[in-house]
Design an enzyme around this catalytic site. Structure first.
Site, mmCIF file in Angstrom:
data_model
loop_
_atom_site.group_PDB
_atom_site.id
_atom_site.type_symbol
_atom_site.label_atom_id
_atom_site.label_comp_id
_atom_site.label_asym_id
_atom_site.label_seq_id
_atom_site.Cartn_x
_atom_site.Cartn_y
_atom_site.Cartn_z
ATOM 1 N N ARG A 40 71.764 26.761 -55.987
ATOM 2 C CA ARG A 40 71.612 27.428 -57.301
ATOM 3 C C ARG A 40 71.525 28.943 -57.183
ATOM 4 O O ARG A 40 70.813 29.593 -57.949
ATOM 5 C CB ARG A 40 70.389 26.912 -58.049
ATOM 6 C CG ARG A 40 70.494 25.471 -58.505
ATOM 7 C CD ARG A 40 71.305 25.379 -59.792
ATOM 8 N NE ARG A 40 71.657 23.998 -60.082
ATOM 9 C CZ ARG A 40 70.897 23.184 -60.797
ATOM 10 N NH1 ARG A 40 69.786 23.606 -61.313
ATOM 11 N NH2 ARG A 40 71.289 21.956 -61.007
ATOM 12 N N ARG A 44 70.633 31.368 -63.467
ATOM 13 C CA ARG A 44 69.763 32.132 -64.353
ATOM 14 C C ARG A 44 68.857 33.146 -63.685
ATOM 15 O O ARG A 44 68.281 33.982 -64.363
ATOM 16 C CB ARG A 44 68.952 31.179 -65.228
ATOM 17 C CG ARG A 44 69.786 30.648 -66.391
ATOM 18 C CD ARG A 44 68.976 29.759 -67.280
ATOM 19 N NE ARG A 44 68.511 28.611 -66.512
ATOM 20 C CZ ARG A 44 67.576 27.761 -66.932
ATOM 21 N NH1 ARG A 44 67.022 27.940 -68.106
ATOM 22 N NH2 ARG A 44 67.228 26.741 -66.177
HETATM 23 O O1 1CP Z 1 69.906 21.030 -58.074
HETATM 24 C C1 1CP Z 1 70.385 20.031 -57.498
HETATM 25 O O2 1CP Z 1 69.715 19.038 -57.178
HETATM 26 C C2 1CP Z 1 71.858 20.042 -57.194
HETATM 27 C C3 1CP Z 1 72.638 18.921 -57.753
HETATM 28 C C4 1CP Z 1 72.813 19.070 -59.228
HETATM 29 C C5 1CP Z 1 72.130 18.396 -60.241
HETATM 30 C C6 1CP Z 1 71.029 17.376 -60.077
HETATM 31 C C7 1CP Z 1 73.744 19.940 -59.836
HETATM 32 C C8 1CP Z 1 74.674 20.784 -59.074
HETATM 33 N N1 1CP Z 1 73.683 19.750 -61.180
HETATM 34 C C9 1CP Z 1 72.694 18.837 -61.471
HETATM 35 C C10 1CP Z 1 72.327 18.381 -62.834
HETATM 36 C C11 1CP Z 1 71.864 19.529 -63.640
HETATM 37 N N2 1CP Z 1 72.708 20.430 -64.206
HETATM 38 C C12 1CP Z 1 70.535 19.927 -63.890
HETATM 39 C C13 1CP Z 1 69.258 19.226 -63.383
HETATM 40 C C14 1CP Z 1 68.593 18.476 -64.489
HETATM 41 C C15 1CP Z 1 67.471 17.565 -63.962
HETATM 42 O O3 1CP Z 1 66.451 18.104 -63.528
HETATM 43 O O4 1CP Z 1 67.657 16.344 -63.986
HETATM 44 C C16 1CP Z 1 70.603 21.092 -64.652
HETATM 45 C C17 1CP Z 1 69.463 21.899 -65.197
HETATM 46 C C18 1CP Z 1 71.989 21.390 -64.831
HETATM 47 C C19 1CP Z 1 72.567 22.564 -65.521
HETATM 48 C C20 1CP Z 1 73.063 23.609 -64.600
HETATM 49 N N3 1CP Z 1 73.972 23.415 -63.595
HETATM 50 C C21 1CP Z 1 72.746 24.972 -64.656
HETATM 51 C C22 1CP Z 1 71.817 25.618 -65.652
HETATM 52 C C23 1CP Z 1 72.608 26.008 -66.809
HETATM 53 C C24 1CP Z 1 72.148 27.280 -67.392
HETATM 54 O O5 1CP Z 1 71.327 27.170 -68.329
HETATM 55 O O6 1CP Z 1 72.566 28.370 -66.973
HETATM 56 C C25 1CP Z 1 73.484 25.618 -63.651
HETATM 57 C C26 1CP Z 1 73.527 27.081 -63.319
HETATM 58 C C27 1CP Z 1 74.246 24.617 -62.987
HETATM 59 C C28 1CP Z 1 75.207 24.866 -61.911
HETATM 60 C C29 1CP Z 1 75.167 23.975 -60.751
HETATM 61 N N4 1CP Z 1 74.831 22.655 -60.772
HETATM 62 C C30 1CP Z 1 74.904 22.161 -59.501
HETATM 63 C C31 1CP Z 1 75.359 23.205 -58.642
HETATM 64 C C32 1CP Z 1 75.580 23.068 -57.164
HETATM 65 C C33 1CP Z 1 75.550 24.325 -59.451
HETATM 66 C C34 1CP Z 1 76.184 25.691 -59.175
HETATM 67 C C35 1CP Z 1 76.248 26.360 -57.952
HETATM 68 C C36 1CP Z 1 74.974 26.953 -57.372
HETATM 69 O O7 1CP Z 1 74.208 26.209 -56.724
HETATM 70 O O8 1CP Z 1 74.804 28.171 -57.452
#
Ligand code: 1CP
Length: 398
Positions: A40, A44
């Site tokens: 991540r 944010r």
């Molecule tokens: O964090 C982890 O465990 C990685 C695996 C994963 C999961 C469980 C990703 C990869 N996405 C998710 C689902 C998800 N998507 C959640 C978790 C919800 C929960 O707790 O059950 C959330 C909050 C999101 C939304 C999301 N994805 C955001 C936030 C959006 C915002 O408001 O800006 C962001 C930035 C992402 C991007 C993302 N998701 C996953 C990866 C590997 C990435 C991007 C690359 C990075 O790591 O920088």
């Protein structure tokens, strides 16, 4: 399985990323210093991310190729980390094949319904996962765009010059079948993933069908990113820690292995730099597989099994020290992790000591990629992350 050689312009085949700190660590070799990136790292915690995201929904941002590429590059430029991770989400392939899902701010992926029984599973499996390949244009384009940038100007070096063989690699990723099923069964985020765990036992046939389907879909998503130019692949089984070892091995591991079968055949041609044994000569042509990493939260009891599905590197969360993890997976397995993200908000001397402790324990593995034990908390001060990168690079130097 027949091998597929990546095309000559792929950064691994072109000799651009194969000797980067990250890719070397993933094959068990140590370099001038310990590589570091953060789960991540895009998102944010960065003001420049929050600015770009104004007015664009998360999944729309993922499918906007210019935006996804720029957001991927932001943390590489700012922190000089040793890898970019493609800005996307584990539910993107579901969205691309037409499943009704959105990402709600502050909550995560939410579906218009839960898929917790045989009828729900049948609805999903009625969608041919191969349809993803036709819908993957935005993924391919965003990866190509990002990699072109990483290959020509290296945001991680002060000079911006790409060191030979050491351009910053892009990591492609996908969600493992269980973690996707945890959201699908529930219809959204949950604490204990009860709906998925119930389905697994209540209707093993429907469960297997769901896992087979998600394995193929997510495997294709990962393959698309590697073919488009990612130099490593990470499978996130974030919620596998909710399972017993027996359930993991029986009901989950085969599907995760199947997902990885979509990248396991991908190899690149390179030449050996140093003889590795008496039969090899420097300069000899060899092929190498694309490195694969496997990570989950709270998976201390599962680490051995998570390695056994056929991955090179195991990602470790913050609950178990890396030297203990090394004993569990075997002394020949590279590790990635595992600073407790909570420490990022601690006073610098406390954080510094914790970073040094992670590095010291990481020495138990043949190679170590420094990371957090889970994602960067949104409220993290980004200057702290940059300082951690500097410390790792300085303290991790051999
Ligand atoms: O964090 C982890 O465990 C990685 C695996 C994963 C999961 C469980 C990703 C990869 N996405 C998710 C689902 C998800 N998507 C959640 C978790 C919800 C929960 O707790 O059950 C959330 C909050 C999101 C939304 C999301 N994805 C955001 C936030 C959006 C915002 O408001 O800006 C962001 C930035 C992402 C991007 C993302 N998701 C996953 C990866 C590997 C990435 C991007 C690359 C990075 O790591 O920088």
């Amino acid at each position: 399985m027949a091998r597929v050689i990546l095309p000559p312009q792929h950064p691994l085949s072109a000799g651009l990323t194969g000797d980067s700190r990250l890719v070397r660590a993933y094959r068990g070799e140590r370099s001038d210093t310990t590589p570091v990136w953060f789960m991540r790292q895009a998102g944010r915690s960065l003001p420049e991310y929050r600015e770009l995201r104004v007015g664009t929904r998360m999944l729309d941002a993922c499918l906007d190729t210019a935006l996804a590429s720029e957001i991927t590059l932001q943390p590489v430029r700012r922190h000089r980390v040793d890898a970019g991770i493609f800005f996307s989400d584990i539910v993107v392939p579901l969205k691309l094949v037409g499943v009704d899902v959105e990402i709600q701010p502050g909550r995560g992926p939410v579906f218009s319904r839960g898929y917790a029984d045989a009828a729900g599973v049948a609805e999903l499996t009625g969608i041919d996962p191969a349809r993803l390949d036709e819908a993957s244009g935005p993924i391919t384009e965003a990866v190509e765009r990002t990699v072109a940038e990483l290959n020509t100007t290296d945001p991680s070096t002060a000079s911006g010059q790409v060191r030979s063989g050491a351009a910053t690699p892009l990591i492609g990723f996908a969600g493992a079948p269980f973690t996707l099923a945890a959201y699908l069964a529930e219809g959204g985020p949950s604490k204990d993933h009860l709906a998925a765990r119930t389905l697994m036992h209540a209707d093993p046939g429907a469960w297997r069908a769901l896992m087979d389907w998600t394995a193929e879909l997510t495997g294709r998503f990962l393959r698309t990113q590697v073919l488009a130019g990612a130099s490593a692949a990470q499978l996130f089984d974030s919620w596998a820690g909710a399972l017993s070892l027996a359930d993991y091995e029986r009901h989950v591991a085969p599907a995760s292995a199947r997902a990885l079968s979509f990248v396991h055949d991908l190899e690149y041609e390179t030449t050996l730099r140093e003889p590795q044994d008496s039969a090899d000569a420097a300069g000899a042509a060899i092929t190498r597989p694309v490195p694969v990493v496997h990570f989950g939260v709270g998976t201390g009891e599962l680490l051995g099994a998570m390695h056994d599905i056929g991955v090179d590197t195991v990602g470790v969360d913050y609950r178990i020290p890396l030297d203990v993890a090394a004993q569990r997976v075997g002394a020949d397995v590279p590790l990635q992790g595992n600073l407790d993200p909570a420490l990022l908000a601690a006073p610098w001397p406390v954080l510094e000591a914790a970073v040094r402790d992670v590095l010291a324990r990481g020495a138990a593995a043949p190679a170590h990629v420094f990371n957090l034990g889970h994602g960067v908390p949104p409220e993290t001060d980004p200057t702290v992350l940059t300082r951690v990168v500097e410390l790792v690079h300085e303290a991790g130097a051999a």
